[in-house]
Design a protein around this motif. Sequence first.
Motif, mmCIF file in Angstrom:
data_model
loop_
_atom_site.group_PDB
_atom_site.id
_atom_site.type_symbol
_atom_site.label_atom_id
_atom_site.label_comp_id
_atom_site.label_asym_id
_atom_site.label_seq_id
_atom_site.Cartn_x
_atom_site.Cartn_y
_atom_site.Cartn_z
ATOM 1 N N ASP A 100 1.698 7.109 -11.193
ATOM 2 C CA ASP A 100 1.527 6.287 -12.404
ATOM 3 C C ASP A 100 2.542 5.142 -12.433
ATOM 4 O O ASP A 100 2.281 4.095 -13.028
ATOM 5 C CB ASP A 100 1.659 7.144 -13.665
ATOM 6 N N THR A 103 0.873 2.266 -10.674
ATOM 7 C CA THR A 103 -0.119 1.599 -11.531
ATOM 8 C C THR A 103 0.599 0.741 -12.572
ATOM 9 O O THR A 103 0.232 -0.418 -12.814
ATOM 10 C CB THR A 103 -1.018 2.652 -12.226
ATOM 11 N N ILE A 179 -2.584 3.918 -19.237
ATOM 12 C CA ILE A 179 -2.720 5.103 -18.372
ATOM 13 C C ILE A 179 -2.844 6.357 -19.240
ATOM 14 O O ILE A 179 -3.697 7.214 -19.022
ATOM 15 C CB ILE A 179 -1.497 5.212 -17.421
#
Length: 216
Positions: A100, A103, A179
């Motif tokens: 994550d 991202t 996210i």
Amino acid sequence: MKGLFITFEGTEGSGKSTQVALLVERLRGLGRTVRVLREPGGTPIGEEIRHTLKHSHASDAMTSEAELLLMNASRAQLVRELIRPALLKGEIVVCDRFFDSTTAYQGYGRMLDLTAVARVIEFAVGPTVPDLTLLVTVTPEVSEERLRSRQVNLPFVRDRIEEADRAFFDRVARGYEKIAAAEPERVRKVDGTRGVREVQADIWSHVEKLLSDSTR
Ligand code: TMP
């Protein structure tokens, strides 16, 4: 016993490293074998990549694309060398940052194409996905204040990524929100502006649920 994979995420100064240490202590207190890792890094190869990414002056001209690939080179190594074998043995793996972060930082922060970023991550990790991700959130003001006090208390070590501007970190924080919204079951948001014990209690409630679900 089934292996469990728990990751921590958040912007700089969110206090997640303190929370990683507290969680690991508590899990070990239950008699579980816990492997604590961090990204980028965690393996000898990964730690060299970490140095290149964060501290080396040779990296001043690093492109966002190279940054994306180096983060995932470190990750590909970590997944195969340590994470998968530990999970297979039934251990609990606690990792300070995982995909994550890519991202949020390379996708939203550096504004690389999100589909390309997702493809690179998929190639690096394959099916190795966290069972639970704790996203520790703080306001930009708290984050900056904690970074400032860390710099006063520790000898100065230059950090290329921390040198980015406020707009970059605002994009990263917004990326994390997206996210969490996209995967609310896996990614649990924890308000990190509170005291260490309160944050820890909140984290523990999520981990306790994961532990009881995994023994069913
Ligand atoms: P930290 O260990 O102090 O959190 O430093 C890691 C830095 O690397 C932090 O600035 C976030 C950044 N990072 C990325 O940009 N992408 C990634 O995929 C990971 C794992 C970290």
